[in-house]
Design an enzyme around this catalytic site. Sequence first.
Site, PDB file in Angstrom:
ATOM      1  N   ASP A 161     -14.085  40.221   0.053  1.00 39.90           N
ATOM      2  CA  ASP A 161     -12.807  40.545   0.655  1.00 39.90           C
ATOM      3  C   ASP A 161     -11.654  40.125  -0.244  1.00 39.90           C
ATOM      4  O   ASP A 161     -10.714  40.889  -0.486  1.00 39.90           O
ATOM      5  CB  ASP A 161     -12.705  39.854   2.013  1.00 39.90           C
ATOM      6  CG  ASP A 161     -11.442  40.262   2.746  1.00 39.90           C
ATOM      7  OD1 ASP A 161     -11.266  41.459   3.013  1.00 39.90           O
ATOM      8  OD2 ASP A 161     -10.620  39.371   3.045  1.00 39.90           O
ATOM      9  N   ASP A 193      -9.025  42.559  -2.196  1.00 41.28           N
ATOM     10  CA  ASP A 193      -7.593  42.406  -1.934  1.00 41.28           C
ATOM     11  C   ASP A 193      -6.803  42.528  -3.226  1.00 41.28           C
ATOM     12  O   ASP A 193      -5.745  43.154  -3.279  1.00 41.28           O
ATOM     13  CB  ASP A 193      -7.306  41.037  -1.306  1.00 41.28           C
ATOM     14  CG  ASP A 193      -7.666  40.982   0.165  1.00 41.28           C
ATOM     15  OD1 ASP A 193      -7.932  42.047   0.755  1.00 41.28           O
ATOM     16  OD2 ASP A 193      -7.684  39.870   0.714  1.00 41.28           O
TER      17      ASP A 193
END
Length: 237
Positions: A105, A109
């Site tokens: 994640d 990002d």
Amino acid sequence: MGQPVVIEAAATTTFGKAMLNKYARAFFTRVLTPFAAFLIRRGVSPDMVTLIGTAGVVAGALVFFPRGEFFWGTIVITLFVFSDLVDGNMARQLGRSSRWGAFLDSTLDRVADSAIFGGFALWYAGNGHDNALCAVSIFCLASGQVVSYTKARGESIGLPVAVNGLVERAERLVVSLVAAGLAGLHKFGVPGIQVLLPIALWLVAVGSLVTLIQRVVTVRREAAEADAAAQGSGAAQ
């Protein structure tokens, strides 16, 4: 998926949280729970949803922004923000909170951030005809990466890095995307509104610089305190 750790479902990012307030998140969580369960039954993993969401953000930024289509680019990116809620919901239903999920994640990002500010830079370097704003966009891109790195690097050497700073990732993206979406209304006949994007980029650039300084100063202080404590402990033995 790695050893379980006590963290929130990894794919729910601060970007998604900032774009949707807590009441909206609660509503959409209820709405999207059946869809998340459907994806699980179909064998879709939270990681796959995270990857698709990132791909959508990248496409929205690099297809629309370089052409000056800021309104539609922002719409596409905002739609893919909902993937943050879907994959997080899936992870909770599956009981999967993992170091790998958090790593994936966080890494994606950075990819999404780079695409957004890279899209702005491409516009200003091309048909936007503004080298200064191109440079500001590149600075926003680079400073955002460095701000994140300072915290990660400080924590990796055992420091708490107990400061958030003036402008974090969520604030950088919300300010930039809201301004871009509104600026895009210029193509629908709204006069003068395109000035919002340059203002937002300058604000993000200055805020990111301040945040970077705040984090560097904090890490320097915490490192000095940790070194002093270690020396004092060694002398006492």
